[in-house]
Structures are given as C-alpha cells and as structure tokens.
Write an enzyme that holds these catalytic residues in place. Structure first.
Site: not given
Length: 237
Positions: A43, A70, A190-191
């Site tokens: 990213h 990303e 994400h997480d």
C-alpha cells in the site's frame, strides 16, 4: 480455497525508521512467497512513509504469486499501477493524513469517478477490487462501477469479535451474500488476526482472499515469519 495475501507495509516501516535496507523489503516478499503465501500486498502512500514506489517496481518482477497494490487512485498512484501492472489493484479511499485505512468507499456517491478509474485498470488487464464497508448497497454500487471484486473492511468485525462474534459477523455475511449474488469476487482485510480469522472464514467460506499485515507481522516477531504464515493458512482451512 481462500488465498492469504501478506501485506508487508510494516516491514517497510521498520526499515524506514532506521534508513538503509534492513529489513530487506524485497527479500521479505520473496520469503513470504517461499513460506507459502499466495499473494503479496503493498500500500504505497504519497509520502512513502512505509512502502516506497520503487519497492513496488522492485517486487513485481521478483515474485510469482499475485501482487496486490492498494491505494487511493490519485494520479501518481494510477501511473504506478499502469506501469507495474499487478495482478490486482484495490481502490482505498484514504487521505494523505490517515494513519491507516478506516472506511470504505461510498460507491454510490463516487460512482462516476470509480467507474472511470476501474475502466482504466480493467482495460490494462488488471483485476480491480473496491474497498467497501459491509453494506449490501455499497457492494451493489461496486458492481455498477464495473469492479471485479470488493474487499470488505473488517475492522468493525475485529473490534466486535470479543464482545459478540455473532453480532459482529452478521453485516459481513449479508454483504458477502450480496457479492455472491452479484457474482462479484470477494476479498477481506483490516485487523484480521489469529484470534478472529478462523471464525470469519467459517462463516464466509467463499471469500477469495484475505489481506493481512499488521497482526501477521506482529505475530512473526515472536513466532517467526514462516511459522506465522503457516498458522494463518491453517485458519483458512
């Protein structure tokens, strides 16, 4: 089978904190592939505070698994993607000042913009995914934009998992079912972690890919990168 794409941004953060090339970001990408990861995610942000644009150029010809780039499709980012031609591009609506991604696209309000960007990438033969919140309306909007996939923003699931995992997963199941109905590919990220990944996959076994960085790299500090990648893949079986 759900693929594991390892986000190596945190490795670049560690390198940049000291200067030089230790740890070696390119070698980490090669090693993640060697240890069984089915993809590498990067990213690059405009300020290059972790992954640098040159890292992306260096990684692309040196891995054989999928490369997922990303980012927010500003002009500089679009030019990089069209130059490197990764397997997948994931459009994320993050601003320069954000510490990390914290929401998905409003695919209805931004339909004209996203349709144009998606069209440019698809014309170049790049699979395109749009980062969205777990909302069936946003999933349908991504379909209208011409995306090949959506990536569900899973932080709300991760934060709610310890409180009530059934309630936490429900909106994601609904959004995932809408993606399947629309014949959209499905990613998530994400997480996600060793604590919550197995249940997520158990409830949504048709997810194509999970992209995991922060938790995986933190675990690798204690367990080692090879063993950590193996443990995450076990969660996806």
């Amino acid at each position: 089978m759900t693929k594991l794409s390892v986000n190596i941004n945190k490795v670049a953060t560690l390198r940049n904190a000291r200067g030089g090339n230790n740890p070696d970001v390119l070698q980490t990408a090669i090693d993640c592939e060697l240890f069984g990861a089915e993809g590498i995610t990067v990213h690059p942000r405009p300020d290059e505070r972790h992954i640098r644009y040159q890292d992306v150029r260096d990684i692309r010809p040196n891995i054989t698994t999928e490369l997922n780039i990303e980012g927010n499709p500003i002009d500089k980012y679009v030019e990089l993607v069209l130059e490197v031609k990764p397997t997948q591009v994931t459009l994320v609506p993050d601003s320069d000042s954000q510490l990390t991604s914290n929401h998905g696209w409003d695919t209805v309000a931004n339909r004209t913009f996203l349709t144009d960007v998606v069209g440019r990438f698809r014309e170049a033969g790049i699979r395109t995914s749009i980062f969205v919140d777990p909302d069936p309306m946003m999933v349908e909007g991504a379909k209208q934009c011409g995306a090949d996939r959506v990536e569900l923003y899973t932080e709300p699931y991760a934060s709610g998992y310890a409180v009530n995992r059934e309630d936490a997963i429900k909106p994601f199941v609904d959004a995932a079912k809408e993606a399947r109905r629309l014949q959209l590919g499905l990613n998530a990220g994400h997480d996600l972690s060793l604590q919550n990944l197995h249940y997520f996959h158990q409830q949504i076994p048709w997810v194509d890919e999970v992209s995991i960085g922060h938790a995986l790299i933190c675990d690798a500090l204690y367990i080692g990168l090879k063993e950590t990648i193996s443990l995450y893949q076990q969660c996806l079986k």
